[in-house]
Motif scaffolding. Structure first.
Motif, PDB file in Angstrom:
ATOM      1  N   ARG A 174      72.262 -10.559  18.712  1.00 30.65           N
ATOM      2  CA  ARG A 174      72.026 -11.061  20.067  1.00 30.65           C
ATOM      3  C   ARG A 174      70.810 -11.984  20.107  1.00 30.65           C
ATOM      4  NH1 ARG A 174      71.537  -6.463  22.135  1.00 30.65           N
ATOM      5  NH2 ARG A 174      73.782  -6.131  22.320  1.00 30.65           N
ATOM      6  N   TRP A 175      69.731 -11.558  19.460  1.00 30.25           N
ATOM      7  CA  TRP A 175      68.513 -12.364  19.423  1.00 30.25           C
ATOM      8  C   TRP A 175      68.755 -13.681  18.676  1.00 30.25           C
ATOM      9  CZ3 TRP A 175      63.205  -9.796  17.908  1.00 30.25           C
ATOM     10  CH2 TRP A 175      62.157 -10.712  18.089  1.00 30.25           C
ATOM     11  N   THR A 176      69.389 -13.588  17.506  1.00 24.94           N
ATOM     12  CA  THR A 176      69.666 -14.779  16.709  1.00 24.94           C
ATOM     13  C   THR A 176      70.584 -15.742  17.458  1.00 24.94           C
ATOM     14  OG1 THR A 176      69.406 -13.508  14.657  1.00 24.94           O
ATOM     15  CG2 THR A 176      70.600 -15.587  14.514  1.00 24.94           C
ATOM     16  N   SER A 177      71.624 -15.223  18.078  1.00 25.34           N
ATOM     17  CA  SER A 177      72.567 -16.081  18.806  1.00 25.34           C
ATOM     18  C   SER A 177      71.905 -16.726  20.011  1.00 25.34           C
ATOM     19  CB  SER A 177      73.784 -15.266  19.248  1.00 25.34           C
ATOM     20  OG  SER A 177      74.535 -14.837  18.128  1.00 25.34           O
ATOM     21  N   GLY A 178      71.045 -15.976  20.690  1.00 22.31           N
ATOM     22  CA  GLY A 178      70.347 -16.551  21.841  1.00 22.31           C
ATOM     23  C   GLY A 178      69.440 -17.695  21.444  1.00 22.31           C
ATOM     24  N   ALA A 179      68.726 -17.517  20.342  1.00 25.78           N
ATOM     25  CA  ALA A 179      67.858 -18.593  19.866  1.00 25.78           C
ATOM     26  C   ALA A 179      68.674 -19.782  19.377  1.00 25.78           C
ATOM     27  CB  ALA A 179      66.958 -18.064  18.748  1.00 25.78           C
ATOM     28  N   LEU A 180      69.793 -19.501  18.707  1.00 25.64           N
ATOM     29  CA  LEU A 180      70.670 -20.556  18.207  1.00 25.64           C
ATOM     30  C   LEU A 180      71.241 -21.374  19.356  1.00 25.64           C
ATOM     31  CD1 LEU A 180      71.999 -21.659  15.590  1.00 25.64           C
ATOM     32  CD2 LEU A 180      73.830 -19.994  15.957  1.00 25.64           C
ATOM     33  N   ALA A 181      71.591 -20.717  20.447  1.00 23.91           N
ATOM     34  CA  ALA A 181      72.224 -21.386  21.585  1.00 23.91           C
ATOM     35  C   ALA A 181      71.317 -22.421  22.235  1.00 23.91           C
ATOM     36  CB  ALA A 181      72.672 -20.355  22.612  1.00 23.91           C
ATOM     37  N   VAL A 182      70.014 -22.231  22.153  1.00 22.83           N
ATOM     38  CA  VAL A 182      69.072 -23.178  22.788  1.00 22.83           C
ATOM     39  C   VAL A 182      68.395 -24.073  21.766  1.00 22.83           C
ATOM     40  CG1 VAL A 182      68.681 -21.680  24.773  1.00 22.83           C
ATOM     41  CG2 VAL A 182      67.189 -21.466  22.766  1.00 22.83           C
ATOM     42  N   GLY A 183      68.918 -24.105  20.546  1.00 20.54           N
ATOM     43  CA  GLY A 183      68.389 -25.007  19.528  1.00 20.54           C
ATOM     44  C   GLY A 183      67.068 -24.583  18.933  1.00 20.54           C
ATOM     45  N   ALA A 184      66.752 -23.287  18.984  1.00 17.29           N
ATOM     46  CA  ALA A 184      65.460 -22.804  18.492  1.00 17.29           C
ATOM     47  C   ALA A 184      65.455 -22.494  17.006  1.00 17.29           C
ATOM     48  CB  ALA A 184      65.046 -21.559  19.279  1.00 17.29           C
ATOM     49  N   LEU A 185      66.611 -22.584  16.349  1.00 12.82           N
ATOM     50  CA  LEU A 185      66.698 -22.283  14.927  1.00 12.82           C
ATOM     51  C   LEU A 185      67.092 -23.537  14.151  1.00 12.82           C
ATOM     52  CD1 LEU A 185      68.539 -18.832  14.948  1.00 12.82           C
ATOM     53  CD2 LEU A 185      66.078 -19.310  15.083  1.00 12.82           C
ATOM     54  N   SER A 186      66.570 -23.644  12.942  1.00 17.19           N
ATOM     55  CA  SER A 186      66.861 -24.807  12.110  1.00 17.19           C
ATOM     56  C   SER A 186      67.276 -24.363  10.718  1.00 17.19           C
ATOM     57  CB  SER A 186      65.632 -25.721  12.009  1.00 17.19           C
ATOM     58  OG  SER A 186      64.549 -25.045  11.378  1.00 17.19           O
ATOM     59  N   ALA A 187      67.987 -25.241  10.035  1.00 14.81           N
ATOM     60  CA  ALA A 187      68.410 -24.945   8.666  1.00 14.81           C
ATOM     61  C   ALA A 187      67.231 -25.054   7.718  1.00 14.81           C
ATOM     62  CB  ALA A 187      69.515 -25.903   8.240  1.00 14.81           C
ATOM     63  N   LEU A 188      67.263 -24.262   6.681  1.00 14.38           N
ATOM     64  CA  LEU A 188      66.317 -24.410   5.588  1.00 14.38           C
ATOM     65  C   LEU A 188      66.655 -25.676   4.802  1.00 14.38           C
ATOM     66  CD1 LEU A 188      66.686 -20.714   4.633  1.00 14.38           C
ATOM     67  CD2 LEU A 188      64.458 -21.715   5.134  1.00 14.38           C
ATOM     68  N   PRO A 189      65.721 -26.188   3.995  1.00 11.67           N
ATOM     69  CA  PRO A 189      66.092 -27.285   3.092  1.00 11.67           C
ATOM     70  C   PRO A 189      67.251 -26.832   2.203  1.00 11.67           C
ATOM     71  CG  PRO A 189      63.708 -27.010   3.140  1.00 11.67           C
ATOM     72  CD  PRO A 189      64.283 -25.839   3.882  1.00 11.67           C
ATOM     73  N   VAL A 190      68.322 -27.590   2.203  1.00  6.58           N
ATOM     74  CA  VAL A 190      69.555 -27.168   1.537  1.00  6.58           C
ATOM     75  C   VAL A 190      69.699 -27.841   0.178  1.00  6.58           C
ATOM     76  CG1 VAL A 190      72.059 -27.440   1.649  1.00  6.58           C
ATOM     77  CG2 VAL A 190      70.835 -26.479   3.583  1.00  6.58           C
TER      78      VAL A 190
END
Length: 325
Positions: free
Chosen positions: A279-295
């Motif tokens: 729930r926490w991860t999805s909520g942050a993801l929904a508002v653009g608060a999470l970013s990908a690591l260097p891939v």
């Protein structure tokens, strides 16, 4: 379908192979996902190498995390439909069909909707690291608001998401790193203060910034315990998510400060705890608060090389790009 498999634990080049398998069919409560990107975590290559002490049941398609599109839905599944983008977590836990293949079948609870504006690389980076970070932070973003968090190893996968999730919750974040390259990554994730944990004045700088921290997300408890105790406030928590060697505890100091030492392994979380982390991860993801690591991408055919690269402890995330998707 093309899939990477191993039939016994051992060195990557000796046991991993890419073969043709029949695509698995989803049973009740399951979904089949067409995999676009498969993420590699330490738990993936360590299990393949034999550290878990388990033999595959016939064969094992490795990797817990990934991103893709729901391809088929078993009976009794609600909230997911064919054509829906998802990110996966713990796909290979008690399941032979991990994400290192063109298709994976997983329990529907392990497939989480991926927003349209989130990349497949980001989706494949979440899973184990982000959910571990959310649980280490306490599982409840409301309770973290206004607190100060110390993230040890702020440039690692769990550290990266611990910083971003804590900032999303309204916490102040201090991160420790070991190099300028890692400092840049921790600052990019949003850390308010970044220090080298080897600096003699690290504890003083942290206390000058925050007086004390309320929670530590810890990757190396034996090496960092003195620093953690020097900056942790009364009734604080140290959440440890990586195992390393033996640990001698200053029991009296822990008792006087009412310190909580929590050990976190994602496999052992209850369904409710996992739901809170999702729930926490999805909520942050929904508002653009999470970013990908260097891939660092590899094709499926180079899965053995990808495992060896991931085992080198590189900065960033090694992924497989599944061709034809």
């Amino acid at each position: 379908m093309r899939a990477a498999v191993y039939r016994r634990p051992g060195p990557a080049a000796e046991v991993l192979e890419v073969v043709e398998l029949e695509p698995p069919e989803p049973g009740p409560g399951q979904v089949r996902v067409r995999i676009v990107t498969s993420g590699i975590n330490p738990t993936d290559w360590k299990t393949r190498a034999g550290y878990a002490g388990r033999m595959p049941d016939g064969f094992q398609v490795p990797h817990h995390d990934g991103a893709g599109v729901v391809d088929a839905v078993g009976s009794g599944v609600a909230g997911l439909a064919a054509g829906q983008r998802v990110w996966l977590y713990l796909a290979a836990f008690d399941n032979r069909y991990g994400t290192a293949a063109e298709y994976a079948v997983v329990p529907a609870s392990r497939a989480v909707p991926l927003p349209d504006d989130a990349s497949d690389d980001l989706g494949a980076c979440l899973g184990v690291p982000a959910l571990t970070a959310a649980h280490c932070l306490g599982g409840n973003p409301e309770a973290l608001k206004g607190q100060t968090v110390l993230v040890a190893g702020g440039a690692g996968a769990v550290g990266h998401y611990a910083i971003e999730l804590a900032k999303h919750a309204g916490a102040r974040v201090v991160a420790t790193v070991s190099s300028d390259e890692k400092r840049a990554l921790a600052e990019g994730a949003g850390a308010d203060l970044v220090v080298r944990y080897t600096d003699a004045d690290a504890a003083r700088r942290i206390r000058d910034f925050a007086n004390h921290v309320d929670r530590v997300v810890e990757v190396a408890i034996a090496a960092n315990l003195d620093l953690d105790m020097a900056v942790l406030g009364s009734s604080g928590t140290i959440a440890v998510y990586a195992a390393e060697g033996e640990l001698a505890l200053p029991v009296g100091e822990f008792m006087k400060a009412n310190t909580t030492l929590a050990f976190v392994l994602l496999y052992g979380l209850s369904p409710g705890q996992l739901a809170d982390a999702i729930r926490w991860t999805s909520g942050a993801l929904a508002v653009g608060a999470l970013s990908a690591l260097p891939v660092i991408p590899y094709p499926l055919e180079q899965v053995a090389a990808a495992h060896d690269r991931a085992a080198q402890g590189i900065v960033g995330k090694v992924v497989l790009r599944i061709a034809g998707n």
